[in-house]
Design an enzyme around this catalytic site. Structure first.
Site, PDB file in Angstrom:
ATOM      1  N   ASP A   1       9.197   2.628   1.409  1.00  9.62           N
ATOM      2  CA  ASP A   1       8.011   3.376   1.727  1.00  9.62           C
ATOM      3  C   ASP A   1       7.843   3.246   3.276  1.00  9.62           C
ATOM      4  O   ASP A   1       7.568   2.037   3.952  1.00  9.62           O
ATOM      5  CB  ASP A   1       6.854   2.807   1.090  1.00  9.62           C
TER       6      ASP A   1
ATOM      7  N   LYS B   1       2.824  10.010   8.208  1.00 12.59           N
ATOM      8  CA  LYS B   1       2.083   9.586   9.331  1.00 12.59           C
ATOM      9  C   LYS B   1       2.674  10.328  10.736  1.00 12.59           C
ATOM     10  O   LYS B   1       2.482  11.254  11.064  1.00 12.59           O
ATOM     11  CB  LYS B   1       2.141   7.985   9.461  1.00 12.59           C
TER      12      LYS B   1
ATOM     13  N   PHE C   1       0.749  -1.188  -0.055  1.00  9.54           N
ATOM     14  CA  PHE C   1      -0.105   0.096  -0.085  1.00  9.54           C
ATOM     15  C   PHE C   1       1.161   1.352  -0.026  1.00  9.54           C
ATOM     16  O   PHE C   1       1.623   1.216   0.953  1.00  9.54           O
ATOM     17  CB  PHE C   1      -0.980  -0.012   1.263  1.00  9.54           C
TER      18      PHE C   1
END
Length: 403
Positions: A221, A250, A136
């Site tokens: 990532d 995040k 993702f």
């Protein structure tokens, strides 16, 4: 104005289906809803609230910067952005930083940079991007195409080309499709949304070797694994592998929207003036808060504390499982943990999430078979114990309903 869950259906696009709970206040790892009910937060806004809610250092940084300067265009730079970029480069392999507003935007920038680098150094035919099934990387059309979950990318018409997916933790599947046409491989060192699945060290080392062999860039990532989540500032530090490009978001802002792409100077130079940009990227408010977060997180006390808290979580989950036998395994690293359900409870992860909410606990899922925990990195032992007591009651609810 009366503000309740029903209003969502009247005014919001229905791409989300939020719970009936509307939180109105948070402090540390506790949250209160409109009715005054208190929750222990083991979700952390999906690995975002790394210092919990309203951490005093973050509040102070935001209040102080809000009295100085809120926004500038990127026609000018600003002090908080420069300070944060300096600290990020000092703490990592990177020499250059690009700021965005989210993980998807940081990944978009990384992918565009990889394509531009390959075109400049080689030719337009070197355009293949390889990523992994169940990965993702965000919800822009480019990043959702690179992400390895068709459910998120199908149904929007023709997808960006030159993207191929292979099996995570299976080096042979990567070898089969990799060639000198490959410009980049994008991988999460630990798949988060894909089920909290750590990348094997041998696998990640092999990916690095293949990238070197085919003159391709390795993109890590670290949107979910980064900023202390696994017990080091970034997870790559524990793998023995150094990527060419790393993305972060995040927890980077601890709850304030900010993202970053980190890379070496020789790669960064291919994003020349005008090739990419962001109106809010490098915003003084976001960078000021992220700097405050980094000053707390990137310390021995907090990073070693993550490992200690991981041990507490694993001990409690093991104790619960010995009594109720619902998990096949608990996997992950640091405070990104996934309790994978056994065959008897497969497909019921959401049942555990709902039952936890009813018991005053916020948890997450990672697919249909994994209950995910991404709490504050500084959550207290008391809150861990209380949260686990509530989780055990939630487990008892689900087990009783199964009988």
């Amino acid at each position: 104005m009366q503000v309740g869950r029903a209003l969502f259906n009247d005014v919001m696009v229905p791409n989300y289906n939020p719970s009936s709970i509307i939180p109105v206040k948070g402090k540390g790892s506790r949250v209160w809803d409109q009715e005054g009910k208190e929750y222990v937060d083991f979700a952390g806004g999906i690995a975002v609230s790394c210092l919990g809610h309203c951490h005093p250092n973050m509040v102070e940084a935001l209040q102080e910067q809000s009295q100085k300067l809120w926004h500038l265009s990127n026609v000018m730079t600003n002090e908080p952005a420069l300070r944060l970029a300096k600290k990020l480069t000092q703490a990592t392999f990177a020499e250059r930083v690009y700021f965005a507003n989210s993980g998807a935007e940081a990944n978009e920038a990384a992918l565009k940079l990889a394509r531009r680098w390959a075109m400049d150094k080689f030719d337009e035919g070197k355009d293949q991007i390889i990523a992994f099934h169940k990965g993702f990387h965000g919800r822009t059309f480019f990043t959702v195409t690179v992400g390895g979950q068709a459910a998120y990318s199908d149904g929007f018409g023709p997808k960006p080309g030159g993207v191929q997916h292979v099996t995570f933790n299976d080096l042979s599947s990567l070898k089969e499709v990799m060639s000198d046409r490959t410009c980049a491989v994008m991988v999460e060192p630990m798949q988060g949304e894909g089920g909290v699945v750590p990348g094997d060290k041998e696998f990640l080392a092999g990916v690095r070797e293949l990238c070197d062999e085919h003159n391709a860039l390795l993109i890590f990532d670290e949107v979910q694994t980064g900023f202390g989540r696994t017990g080091t500032l970034y997870a790559y530090e524990q793998t023995g592998v150094v990527p060419d490009i790393l993305t972060s978001a995040k927890a980077l802002g601890g709850g304030f929207p900010i993202g970053a792409m980190l890379t070496r100077a020789d790669i960064a130079e291919h994003l020349k003036v005008g090739t990419h940009g962001s109106t809010y990227g490098g915003n003084p408010l976001g960078c000021a808060v992220a700097e405050a977060v980094m000053d707390v997180v990137n310390t021995e006390e907090v990073l070693s504390g993550v490992k200690a808290r991981e041990a507490m979580f694993r001990k409690e989950l093991s104790r619960i499982n010995e009594k109720h036998n619902v998990f096949a395994e608990v996997r992950g690293q640091g405070l990104l943990l996934g309790a994978a359900l056994n065959d008897q409870f497969k497909g019921k992860a959401r049942d555990f999430l709902v039952a936890s909410g009813e018991e005053g606990l916020m948890v997450l899922v990672a697919g249909m078979d994994v209950v995910r925990f991404t709490p504050s990195l500084v959550i207290t032992e008391q809150d861990i114990q209380e949260g686990m007591a509530r989780f055990e009651r939630a487990v008892e609810r689900v087990v009783a309903a199964q009988k």
